[in-house]
Design a protein around this motif. Structure first.
Motif, PDB file in Angstrom:
ATOM      1  N   VAL A   4      18.339-100.537  65.390  1.00 18.77           N
ATOM      2  CA  VAL A   4      19.641 -99.998  65.012  1.00 18.77           C
ATOM      3  C   VAL A   4      19.513 -99.220  63.708  1.00 18.77           C
ATOM      4  N   LEU A   5      18.761 -99.773  62.753  1.00 22.07           N
ATOM      5  CA  LEU A   5      18.548 -99.110  61.474  1.00 22.07           C
ATOM      6  C   LEU A   5      17.799 -97.789  61.666  1.00 22.07           C
ATOM      7  N   ALA A   6      16.780 -97.789  62.529  1.00 23.51           N
ATOM      8  CA  ALA A   6      16.021 -96.567  62.797  1.00 23.51           C
ATOM      9  C   ALA A   6      16.927 -95.504  63.424  1.00 23.51           C
ATOM     10  N   CYS A   7      17.782 -95.888  64.355  1.00 26.03           N
ATOM     11  CA  CYS A   7      18.713 -94.938  64.980  1.00 26.03           C
ATOM     12  C   CYS A   7      19.696 -94.386  63.952  1.00 26.03           C
ATOM     13  N   ALA A   8      20.195 -95.255  63.067  1.00 30.05           N
ATOM     14  CA  ALA A   8      21.132 -94.814  62.034  1.00 30.05           C
ATOM     15  C   ALA A   8      20.462 -93.824  61.087  1.00 30.05           C
ATOM     16  N   LEU A   9      19.213 -94.091  60.707  1.00 27.81           N
ATOM     17  CA  LEU A   9      18.486 -93.174  59.824  1.00 27.81           C
ATOM     18  C   LEU A   9      18.232 -91.844  60.519  1.00 27.81           C
ATOM     19  N   ALA A  10      17.854 -91.897  61.789  1.00 30.66           N
ATOM     20  CA  ALA A  10      17.603 -90.664  62.538  1.00 30.66           C
ATOM     21  C   ALA A  10      18.882 -89.849  62.669  1.00 30.66           C
ATOM     22  N   ALA A  11      19.998 -90.516  62.936  1.00 31.79           N
ATOM     23  CA  ALA A  11      21.275 -89.818  63.050  1.00 31.79           C
ATOM     24  C   ALA A  11      21.661 -89.193  61.715  1.00 31.79           C
ATOM     25  N   GLY A  12      21.412 -89.902  60.618  1.00 34.81           N
ATOM     26  CA  GLY A  12      21.698 -89.359  59.287  1.00 34.81           C
ATOM     27  C   GLY A  12      20.853 -88.143  58.982  1.00 34.81           C
ATOM     28  N   TRP A  13      19.555 -88.208  59.327  1.00 34.30           N
ATOM     29  CA  TRP A  13      18.682 -87.052  59.104  1.00 34.30           C
ATOM     30  C   TRP A  13      19.164 -85.867  59.929  1.00 34.30           C
ATOM     31  N   TRP A  14      19.502 -86.104  61.197  1.00 35.81           N
ATOM     32  CA  TRP A  14      19.943 -85.041  62.090  1.00 35.81           C
ATOM     33  C   TRP A  14      21.209 -84.373  61.548  1.00 35.81           C
ATOM     34  N   ALA A  15      22.152 -85.147  61.038  1.00 38.11           N
ATOM     35  CA  ALA A  15      23.401 -84.603  60.507  1.00 38.11           C
ATOM     36  C   ALA A  15      23.166 -83.800  59.237  1.00 38.11           C
ATOM     37  N   ASP A  16      22.138 -84.167  58.428  1.00 38.72           N
ATOM     38  CA  ASP A  16      21.876 -83.490  57.161  1.00 38.72           C
ATOM     39  C   ASP A  16      20.923 -82.308  57.275  1.00 38.72           C
ATOM     40  N   ARG A  17      20.360 -82.068  58.458  1.00 41.61           N
ATOM     41  CA  ARG A  17      19.421 -80.968  58.591  1.00 41.61           C
ATOM     42  C   ARG A  17      20.156 -79.647  58.395  1.00 41.61           C
ATOM     43  N   PRO A  18      19.434 -78.568  58.031  1.00 36.10           N
ATOM     44  CA  PRO A  18      20.076 -77.274  57.816  1.00 36.10           C
ATOM     45  C   PRO A  18      20.734 -76.766  59.095  1.00 36.10           C
ATOM     46  N   ALA A  19      21.800 -76.013  58.906  1.00 38.19           N
ATOM     47  CA  ALA A  19      22.481 -75.413  60.054  1.00 38.19           C
ATOM     48  C   ALA A  19      21.546 -74.405  60.720  1.00 38.19           C
ATOM     49  N   ALA A  20      21.731 -74.217  62.012  1.00 43.63           N
ATOM     50  CA  ALA A  20      20.864 -73.310  62.776  1.00 43.63           C
ATOM     51  C   ALA A  20      20.864 -71.900  62.189  1.00 43.63           C
ATOM     52  N   ALA A  21      21.990 -71.481  61.599  1.00 51.36           N
ATOM     53  CA  ALA A  21      22.074 -70.130  61.054  1.00 51.36           C
ATOM     54  C   ALA A  21      21.114 -69.927  59.884  1.00 51.36           C
ATOM     55  N   THR A  22      20.699 -71.020  59.211  1.00 50.54           N
ATOM     56  CA  THR A  22      19.798 -70.868  58.071  1.00 50.54           C
ATOM     57  C   THR A  22      18.359 -71.222  58.417  1.00 50.54           C
ATOM     58  N   GLU A  23      18.092 -71.664  59.616  1.00 51.16           N
ATOM     59  CA  GLU A  23      16.720 -71.939  60.034  1.00 51.16           C
ATOM     60  C   GLU A  23      16.052 -70.605  60.345  1.00 51.16           C
ATOM     61  N   PRO A  24      14.815 -70.416  59.900  1.00 53.67           N
ATOM     62  CA  PRO A  24      14.173 -69.111  60.074  1.00 53.67           C
ATOM     63  C   PRO A  24      14.051 -68.633  61.513  1.00 53.67           C
ATOM     64  N   GLY A  25      13.659 -69.491  62.448  1.00 55.65           N
ATOM     65  CA  GLY A  25      13.450 -69.050  63.830  1.00 55.65           C
ATOM     66  C   GLY A  25      14.707 -68.504  64.483  1.00 55.65           C
ATOM     67  N   PRO A  26      15.761 -69.313  64.589  1.00 53.83           N
ATOM     68  CA  PRO A  26      16.994 -68.809  65.211  1.00 53.83           C
ATOM     69  C   PRO A  26      17.616 -67.650  64.431  1.00 53.83           C
ATOM     70  N   ALA A  27      17.575 -67.708  63.100  1.00 54.51           N
ATOM     71  CA  ALA A  27      18.139 -66.616  62.299  1.00 54.51           C
ATOM     72  C   ALA A  27      17.361 -65.324  62.556  1.00 54.51           C
ATOM     73  N   ARG A  28      16.037 -65.416  62.625  1.00 54.78           N
ATOM     74  CA  ARG A  28      15.200 -64.237  62.886  1.00 54.78           C
ATOM     75  C   ARG A  28      15.545 -63.644  64.252  1.00 54.78           C
ATOM     76  N   ASP A  29      15.610 -64.488  65.260  1.00 52.31           N
ATOM     77  CA  ASP A  29      15.889 -64.015  66.618  1.00 52.31           C
ATOM     78  C   ASP A  29      17.261 -63.352  66.703  1.00 52.31           C
ATOM     79  N   THR A  30      18.254 -63.972  66.075  1.00 43.82           N
ATOM     80  CA  THR A  30      19.615 -63.429  66.112  1.00 43.82           C
ATOM     81  C   THR A  30      19.704 -62.133  65.321  1.00 43.82           C
ATOM     82  N   ALA A  31      19.098 -62.094  64.130  1.00 43.29           N
ATOM     83  CA  ALA A  31      19.125 -60.875  63.310  1.00 43.29           C
ATOM     84  C   ALA A  31      18.447 -59.724  64.049  1.00 43.29           C
TER      85      ALA A  31
END
Length: 160
Positions: A4-31
Motif C-alpha cells: 500500500v505504501l509503495a502504491c501511495a508513493l508511486a501515485a505521488g510521484w506520478w502526480a508530481d511529474r512534469p506536465a506532458a507539455a514540458t516534457e521534451p519528447g511530446p513538446a518537440r513532436d507537437t512543436a
C-alpha cells in the motif's frame, strides 16, 4: 502494508511529474507538427478567397508577426485580390534547432516548396529555406517571427 505504501508513493510521484507539455519528447513532436502546419498556412494564399487566406495566416501566428499581419490586412487583402495570385505551399523538410518546453519557445528551420500562379501566367514552383520562431500559446505552437535563410529562391516551371 508495504504494498500500500509503495502504491501511495508511486501515485505521488506520478502526480508530481512534469506536465506532458514540458516534457521534451511530446513538446518537440507537437512543436514540429504545429510549426509545419503553420508554415504551410503562411506559404499558401488564394486571391479568390483573400479573407480566408488572411484568417489562416492570423491563426498560424502570434506576437509581432501576428500584429503586423493584422495591421496590414487591408493592404494585404487588396494586393492579393487584385493580383489573382494562387500559392500552394508545402513543407518539404523541417527540424527544431532549439526547444525550451518550460518557456514554451522553439526555433524551427524548414524548406518550403511553393507553387505560385497568377491570372494569365504559368505556374512556377519556388523553393526556399526559412527559420521560424515558435511560441506555445495554450496547447498550440504558433509562429512569432519568420526569416528567409536561403539567399535566392529557385524557381521552376510547373511542368516538373
Amino acid at each position: 502494508m508495504s504494498g500500500v505504501l509503495a502504491c501511495a508513493l508511486a501515485a505521488g510521484w506520478w502526480a508530481d511529474r512534469p506536465a506532458a507539455a514540458t516534457e521534451p519528447g511530446p513538446a518537440r513532436d507537437t512543436a514540429l507538427a504545429d510549426g509545419r502546419a503553420d508554415l504551410t498556412a503562411l506559404s499558401s494564399a488564394d486571391g479568390a478567397a483573400a479573407e480566408r487566406s488572411l484568417q489562416s495566416w492570423l491563426a498560424a501566428t502570434t506576437g509581432p508577426l501576428h500584429d503586423g499581419l493584422r495591421s496590414g490586412s487591408a493592404t494585404s487583402l487588396a494586393g492579393l485580390t487584385g493580383s489573382g495570385t494562387q500559392a500552394k505551399g508545402s513543407v518539404t523538410a523541417a527540424a527544431l534547432t532549439a526547444l525550451d518546453p518550460d518557456r514554451g519557445t522553439a526555433t524551427l528551420i524548414a524548406t518550403l516548396s511553393v507553387q505560385v500562379s497568377a491570372t494569365g501566367t504559368t505556374a512556377q514552383t519556388q523553393q526556399r529555406g526559412v527559420q521560424a520562431q515558435l511560441v506555445r500559446t495554450g496547447g498550440d505552437w504558433k509562429v512569432s517571427a519568420l526569416t528567409t535563410i536561403s539567399g535566392d529562391a529557385t524557381a521552376t516551371d510547373g511542368a516538373s
